[in-house]
Write a protein that holds these residues in place. Structure first.
Motif, PDB file in Angstrom:
ATOM      1  N   GLN A   3       0.814  -1.195   0.000  1.00  0.00           N
ATOM      2  CA  GLN A   3       0.000   0.000   0.000  1.00  0.00           C
ATOM      3  C   GLN A   3       0.859   1.260   0.000  1.00  0.00           C
ATOM      4  OE1 GLN A   3      -0.558  -2.680   1.830  1.00  0.00           O
ATOM      5  NE2 GLN A   3      -2.538  -3.356   1.038  1.00  0.00           N
ATOM      6  N   LEU A   4       1.998   1.218   0.706  1.00  0.00           N
ATOM      7  CA  LEU A   4       2.891   2.376   0.744  1.00  0.00           C
ATOM      8  C   LEU A   4       3.504   2.626  -0.626  1.00  0.00           C
ATOM      9  CD1 LEU A   4       4.727   1.809   4.160  1.00  0.00           C
ATOM     10  CD2 LEU A   4       2.916   3.457   3.648  1.00  0.00           C
ATOM     11  N   ILE A   5       3.897   1.567  -1.309  1.00  0.00           N
ATOM     12  CA  ILE A   5       4.466   1.706  -2.650  1.00  0.00           C
ATOM     13  C   ILE A   5       3.423   2.268  -3.608  1.00  0.00           C
ATOM     14  CG2 ILE A   5       5.382   0.432  -4.627  1.00  0.00           C
ATOM     15  CD1 ILE A   5       6.715  -1.465  -2.629  1.00  0.00           C
ATOM     16  N   ASP A   6       2.201   1.754  -3.523  1.00  0.00           N
ATOM     17  CA  ASP A   6       1.129   2.241  -4.383  1.00  0.00           C
ATOM     18  C   ASP A   6       0.827   3.715  -4.142  1.00  0.00           C
ATOM     19  OD1 ASP A   6       0.883  -0.246  -5.485  1.00  0.00           O
ATOM     20  OD2 ASP A   6      -0.841  -0.846  -4.286  1.00  0.00           O
ATOM     21  N   TYR A   7       1.132   4.203  -2.957  1.00  0.00           N
ATOM     22  CA  TYR A   7       0.800   5.578  -2.565  1.00  0.00           C
ATOM     23  C   TYR A   7       1.845   6.588  -3.043  1.00  0.00           C
ATOM     24  CZ  TYR A   7      -1.683   8.953   0.371  1.00  0.00           C
ATOM     25  OH  TYR A   7      -2.431  10.008   0.807  1.00  0.00           O
ATOM     26  N   ILE A   8       3.030   6.118  -3.445  1.00  0.00           N
ATOM     27  CA  ILE A   8       4.112   7.017  -3.844  1.00  0.00           C
ATOM     28  C   ILE A   8       3.710   7.992  -4.951  1.00  0.00           C
ATOM     29  CG2 ILE A   8       6.405   7.103  -4.927  1.00  0.00           C
ATOM     30  CD1 ILE A   8       7.123   4.592  -3.335  1.00  0.00           C
ATOM     31  N   PRO A   9       3.086   7.530  -6.053  1.00  0.00           N
ATOM     32  CA  PRO A   9       2.715   8.483  -7.110  1.00  0.00           C
ATOM     33  C   PRO A   9       1.796   9.598  -6.623  1.00  0.00           C
ATOM     34  CG  PRO A   9       2.617   6.247  -7.948  1.00  0.00           C
ATOM     35  CD  PRO A   9       2.806   6.137  -6.460  1.00  0.00           C
ATOM     36  N   LEU A  10       0.862   9.293  -5.728  1.00  0.00           N
ATOM     37  CA  LEU A  10      -0.031  10.327  -5.212  1.00  0.00           C
ATOM     38  C   LEU A  10       0.716  11.346  -4.368  1.00  0.00           C
ATOM     39  CD1 LEU A  10      -3.407   8.610  -4.211  1.00  0.00           C
ATOM     40  CD2 LEU A  10      -3.017  10.371  -5.941  1.00  0.00           C
ATOM     41  N   LEU A  11       1.688  10.891  -3.587  1.00  0.00           N
ATOM     42  CA  LEU A  11       2.492  11.818  -2.799  1.00  0.00           C
ATOM     43  C   LEU A  11       3.319  12.732  -3.701  1.00  0.00           C
ATOM     44  CD1 LEU A  11       3.734   9.574   0.163  1.00  0.00           C
ATOM     45  CD2 LEU A  11       1.963  11.347   0.198  1.00  0.00           C
ATOM     46  N   VAL A  12       3.836  12.162  -4.793  1.00  0.00           N
ATOM     47  CA  VAL A  12       4.566  12.967  -5.777  1.00  0.00           C
ATOM     48  C   VAL A  12       3.621  13.997  -6.386  1.00  0.00           C
ATOM     49  CG1 VAL A  12       5.746  12.921  -7.997  1.00  0.00           C
ATOM     50  CG2 VAL A  12       6.257  11.170  -6.273  1.00  0.00           C
ATOM     51  N   SER A  15       2.923  16.790  -3.861  1.00  0.00           N
ATOM     52  CA  SER A  15       4.107  17.618  -3.623  1.00  0.00           C
ATOM     53  C   SER A  15       4.328  18.609  -4.762  1.00  0.00           C
ATOM     54  CB  SER A  15       5.352  16.735  -3.449  1.00  0.00           C
ATOM     55  OG  SER A  15       5.195  15.865  -2.344  1.00  0.00           O
ATOM     56  N   VAL A  16       4.173  18.150  -5.995  1.00  0.00           N
ATOM     57  CA  VAL A  16       4.365  19.036  -7.148  1.00  0.00           C
ATOM     58  C   VAL A  16       3.242  20.054  -7.232  1.00  0.00           C
ATOM     59  CG1 VAL A  16       4.524  19.131  -9.672  1.00  0.00           C
ATOM     60  CG2 VAL A  16       5.664  17.295  -8.408  1.00  0.00           C
ATOM     61  N   TRP A  17       2.012  19.618  -6.976  1.00  0.00           N
ATOM     62  CA  TRP A  17       0.874  20.548  -7.000  1.00  0.00           C
ATOM     63  C   TRP A  17       1.059  21.671  -5.989  1.00  0.00           C
ATOM     64  CZ3 TRP A  17      -2.479  21.451  -2.852  1.00  0.00           C
ATOM     65  CH2 TRP A  17      -3.551  22.315  -3.128  1.00  0.00           C
ATOM     66  N   ALA A  18       1.590  21.348  -4.807  1.00  0.00           N
ATOM     67  CA  ALA A  18       1.739  22.336  -3.730  1.00  0.00           C
ATOM     68  C   ALA A  18       2.871  23.330  -3.984  1.00  0.00           C
ATOM     69  CB  ALA A  18       1.983  21.608  -2.409  1.00  0.00           C
ATOM     70  N   ALA A  39       1.606  18.695 -11.874  1.00  0.00           N
ATOM     71  CA  ALA A  39       1.385  17.571 -10.958  1.00  0.00           C
ATOM     72  C   ALA A  39       0.866  16.354 -11.719  1.00  0.00           C
ATOM     73  CB  ALA A  39       0.399  17.965  -9.863  1.00  0.00           C
ATOM     74  N   ALA A  40       0.001  16.578 -12.711  1.00  0.00           N
ATOM     75  CA  ALA A  40      -0.502  15.475 -13.526  1.00  0.00           C
ATOM     76  C   ALA A  40       0.630  14.819 -14.308  1.00  0.00           C
ATOM     77  CB  ALA A  40      -1.585  15.980 -14.480  1.00  0.00           C
TER      78      ALA A  40
END
Length: 203
Positions: A3-12, A15-18, A39-40
């Motif tokens: 689940q943590l690995i799957d979550y990496i793209p969303l965190l990226v 981070s870029v959006w912010a 971000a996309a």
């Protein structure tokens, strides 16, 4: 860990959006970084890298990972090309509704419903419980898709992004934890047998 690995793209993505939008030069090419469209781009790149690496290491992806990376490609590319966030706003609802469809179909195709395939290695529950639980997950995915759609179109971009990245995770965590009291007595111990409470119940 998965689940943590799957979550990496969303965190990226978050981070870029912010980031405040800025121009950077990479190998002589100037490009803007920061904001929703950047971000996309990073979500697309991070997803391909993460799931591509998993495919190389594991030699496989499960069907939910294929759906996730496929949806990222399908919805991020037109978002980037047409500079239109409507494509991205539909990603989470459609992915959740696809999951709901898979869970529904799994009750009639194959020997196990989808939720048993996901949790059967840790839980040994009666067939009827798996079917009830599978139905609950179908309802959850349908509702979560509708909530994502409402949040995307009724709230601000900032609230939509925050819900997309963190809200879905929190809701799913609470939903899973809420099921634990009903499943814990069926949990397997390390040697593969059932827990004491489950053994006593079946005696």
């Amino acid at each position: 860990m998965k689940q943590l690995i799957d979550y990496i793209p969303l965190l990226v993505f978050f981070s870029v959006w912010a980031m405040d939008e800025r121009s950077v030069t990479i190998v002589g090419i100037e490009h803007s970084i920061g904001g929703i469209f950047s971000a996309a781009e990073f979500l697309l790149l991070a997803s391909i890298l993460v799931y591509g690496s998993l495919l190389v290491v594991q030699r496989r992806l499960d069907k939910f990972q294929w759906i996730t990376v496929g949806a990222v490609i399908l919805f991020c590319i037109p978002t980037i090309i047409f500079r239109d966030t409507n494509f991205l706003k539909w990603k989470a609802p459609i992915v959740n509704w696809i999951f709901a469809t898979l869970f529904f179909v799994s009750q009639f195709i194959g020997k196990k419903p989808a939720i048993e395939h996901m949790m059967g290695n840790a839980i040994e529950a009666p067939k009827q419980l798996w079917l009830r639980l599978n139905t609950v997950w179908i309802g959850y995915f349908i509702a979560l898709g509708a909530v994502n759609l409402a949040v995307a179109y009724l709230l601000s971009e900032a609230l939509w992004i925050q819900f997309k990245v963190f809200g879905n995770l929190i809701l799913t965590f609470v939903f899973v934890v809420g099921q634990m009291p009903f499943l814990i007595k069926y949990a397997k111990v390390e040697d593969g047998s059932l827990t004491e409470s489950s053994t006593e119940e079946s005696a």
